[in-house]
Design a protein around this motif. Structure first.
Motif, mmCIF file in Angstrom:
data_model
loop_
_atom_site.group_PDB
_atom_site.id
_atom_site.type_symbol
_atom_site.label_atom_id
_atom_site.label_comp_id
_atom_site.label_asym_id
_atom_site.label_seq_id
_atom_site.Cartn_x
_atom_site.Cartn_y
_atom_site.Cartn_z
ATOM 1 N N TYR A 50 4.263 2.875 35.645
ATOM 2 C CA TYR A 50 3.246 3.459 34.911
ATOM 3 C C TYR A 50 3.877 3.596 33.584
ATOM 4 N N PHE A 51 3.382 3.310 32.440
ATOM 5 C CA PHE A 51 3.764 3.673 30.951
ATOM 6 C C PHE A 51 2.472 3.690 30.755
ATOM 7 N N ASN A 52 2.091 4.586 29.136
ATOM 8 C CA ASN A 52 1.565 5.047 28.313
ATOM 9 C C ASN A 52 1.569 5.672 27.485
ATOM 10 N N GLN A 53 1.346 5.350 26.512
ATOM 11 C CA GLN A 53 1.994 5.633 25.057
ATOM 12 C C GLN A 53 0.741 5.961 24.357
ATOM 13 N N GLU A 54 0.558 6.673 23.018
ATOM 14 C CA GLU A 54 -0.310 7.221 21.631
ATOM 15 C C GLU A 54 -0.307 6.617 20.522
ATOM 16 N N ILE A 55 -0.482 6.459 19.787
ATOM 17 C CA ILE A 55 0.070 5.609 18.329
ATOM 18 C C ILE A 55 -1.080 6.413 17.681
ATOM 19 N N SER A 56 -0.811 6.760 16.796
ATOM 20 C CA SER A 56 -1.683 7.116 16.063
ATOM 21 C C SER A 56 -0.835 7.243 14.549
ATOM 22 N N ASN A 57 -2.254 6.945 13.520
ATOM 23 C CA ASN A 57 -1.846 6.047 11.718
ATOM 24 C C ASN A 57 -1.282 4.857 12.238
ATOM 25 N N LEU A 58 -1.369 4.107 13.351
ATOM 26 C CA LEU A 58 -0.713 2.801 12.741
ATOM 27 C C LEU A 58 -1.229 2.097 12.590
ATOM 28 N N ILE A 59 0.219 1.209 11.932
ATOM 29 C CA ILE A 59 -0.162 0.588 10.798
ATOM 30 C C ILE A 59 -0.417 -0.682 10.770
ATOM 31 N N THR A 60 -1.582 -2.269 10.162
ATOM 32 C CA THR A 60 -1.539 -2.732 10.235
ATOM 33 C C THR A 60 -2.622 -3.381 9.775
ATOM 34 N N GLY A 61 -2.242 -5.332 9.333
ATOM 35 C CA GLY A 61 -2.982 -6.008 8.018
ATOM 36 C C GLY A 61 -3.936 -5.883 8.015
ATOM 37 N N SER A 62 -4.170 -6.001 7.023
ATOM 38 C CA SER A 62 -6.544 -5.994 6.638
ATOM 39 C C SER A 62 -6.124 -5.762 5.096
ATOM 40 N N GLY A 63 -6.690 -8.114 5.326
ATOM 41 C CA GLY A 63 -6.667 -8.450 3.757
ATOM 42 C C GLY A 63 -5.780 -8.615 3.363
ATOM 43 N N ASN A 88 0.722 -1.048 0.410
ATOM 44 C CA ASN A 88 -0.385 0.186 -0.509
ATOM 45 C C ASN A 88 0.520 1.652 -0.012
ATOM 46 N N PRO A 89 1.360 1.489 -1.274
ATOM 47 C CA PRO A 89 1.762 3.456 -0.956
ATOM 48 C C PRO A 89 1.810 4.106 -0.652
ATOM 49 N N SER A 90 0.241 3.989 0.136
ATOM 50 C CA SER A 90 -0.445 5.247 0.308
ATOM 51 C C SER A 90 -0.393 5.611 1.759
ATOM 52 N N LEU A 91 0.730 4.510 2.231
ATOM 53 C CA LEU A 91 0.526 4.314 4.088
ATOM 54 C C LEU A 91 1.310 5.113 4.614
ATOM 55 N N GLN A 92 1.536 6.555 6.220
ATOM 56 C CA GLN A 92 1.661 7.221 5.919
ATOM 57 C C GLN A 92 2.409 6.749 7.340
ATOM 58 N N PRO A 93 3.474 7.578 7.670
ATOM 59 C CA PRO A 93 4.367 6.912 9.034
ATOM 60 C C PRO A 93 3.802 6.814 10.395
ATOM 61 N N GLU A 94 3.841 6.145 11.302
ATOM 62 C CA GLU A 94 3.033 6.445 12.568
ATOM 63 C C GLU A 94 3.724 7.349 13.148
ATOM 64 N N GLU A 95 3.170 7.462 14.837
ATOM 65 C CA GLU A 95 3.369 8.963 14.933
ATOM 66 C C GLU A 95 2.837 8.441 16.760
ATOM 67 N N THR A 120 -3.716 -6.802 2.045
ATOM 68 C CA THR A 120 -2.600 -4.836 2.130
ATOM 69 C C THR A 120 -2.632 -4.858 4.075
ATOM 70 N N SER A 121 -2.194 -3.541 3.796
ATOM 71 C CA SER A 121 -1.920 -3.145 5.081
ATOM 72 C C SER A 121 -2.722 -1.336 5.074
ATOM 73 N N ILE A 122 -2.728 -0.658 6.380
ATOM 74 C CA ILE A 122 -3.663 0.209 6.704
ATOM 75 C C ILE A 122 -3.088 0.907 7.705
ATOM 76 N N ASN A 123 -3.716 1.907 7.735
ATOM 77 C CA ASN A 123 -3.243 3.088 9.134
ATOM 78 C C ASN A 123 -4.561 3.286 9.577
ATOM 79 N N LEU A 124 -4.734 3.041 11.027
ATOM 80 C CA LEU A 124 -5.547 2.846 11.822
ATOM 81 C C LEU A 124 -6.159 3.846 11.832
ATOM 82 N N PRO A 125 -7.143 5.112 11.887
ATOM 83 C CA PRO A 125 -7.938 5.901 12.106
ATOM 84 C C PRO A 125 -7.521 5.856 13.708
ATOM 85 N N GLY A 126 -7.792 7.712 13.798
ATOM 86 C CA GLY A 126 -7.513 8.002 15.420
ATOM 87 C C GLY A 126 -6.386 7.348 16.545
#
Length: 272
Positions: free
Chosen positions: A109-122, A79-86, A124-130
């Protein structure tokens, strides 16, 4: 895909008991936007009680891999449209010395928030929203009951969920480990035993050959036992050996891809 990074770090110690660190990183990339990330840490030592407070905050960026962008197999399309995870995250904890220098207990105690998390989908791979959030608590106890012997036990509980509240796959909620290390013969020889417990985790199973439908399953928990030893022949030569997965545990980190069984390795390490 070319990437160039510049890293700078500044450390400051005040009043002998306060230490601060600031790190800055800038990455230039020929495909994605340039990224600047940072990390701040601090620790304060209360000497009379043997207590140490520590905390950190940082940001990070993870670019998609070339395979995720352009890979091609019979069952996968890049998926060439993938964006970097932040990501942004922090941790805060306390370390307490026990019985003098014999033991120490750390709770974090630890806490991490990830935007555009990359995951498999069918296929291909996609960026998860939110934003996906990962948080939890880690507890570690280290004991030195006698000279040369160190025993460390740790437990981590993690809650990892996407923006909808669904549990993220392949991230066990419970992890535990026990590491026993013994140095003998004046430090020339070393023996190490490691026991690692990985708790149950979720994964996806695709139920049709076109990867259009999936169901969530649970992968079984497993325990791995490793042993290792080394001996310094002289200042420049060391014999070493290790056995991984001593009990030949059958397990999966990813459904359908069985991990390696028992394996033994030995060698000679030379330094010049």
């Amino acid at each position: 895909m070319a990437s160039t990074g510049l890293i700078g770090q500044y450390q400051l110690s005040l009043f002998e008991d306060l230490s601060l660190t600031a790190g800055l990183r800038h990455d230039s990339n020929d495909i994605f936007d340039d990224a600047t990330t940072y990390r701040l840490t601090g620790a304060y030592n209360f000497r009379p009680t043997g207590t140490k407070l520590h905390a950190s905050y940082g940001t990070g960026v993870k670019n998609p891999t070339l395979f995720e962008l352009y890979g091609f197999t019979n069952t996968y399309r890049g998926n060439p449209s993938l964006q970097p995870e932040e990501a942004k995250g922090f941790d805060i904890g306390v370390t307490q010395a026990l019985w003098g220098e014999i033991a120490s207990l750390d709770v974090t105690y630890f806490n991490q928030e990830i935007s555009n998390l990359i995951t498999g989908s069918g296929q291909t791979s996609i960026n998860l929203p939110g934003e996906s959030e990962i948080d939890g608590v880690e507890v570690a106890l280290t004991v030195r009951p006698m000279e040369g012997l160190t025993v460390t036990g740790s437990y981590t509980h993690t809650d990892a969920r996407d923006s909808t509240g669904a549990e993220l796959i392949r991230r066990p909620q419970n992890l535990a480990s026990l590491v026993v290390n013994y140095a003998l013969l004046g430090g020339r020889a070393n023996v190490n035993l490691s026991v690692e417990y990985n708790g149950e985790r979720k994964d996806w199973v695709w139920t049709d050959p076109f990867y259009m439908n999936r169901q969530t399953i649970s992968l079984d928990a497993y325990t791995l036992v490793d042993v290792a030893a080394s001996y310094d022949l002289n200042e420049n030569a060391q014999l070493f050996g290790r056995v991984q997965n001593l009990l030949d545990e059958e397990y999966y980190d990813v459904w359908g891809y069985r991990a390696e069984g028992i394996g033994a390795y030995a060698g000679l390490r030379l330094t010049f």
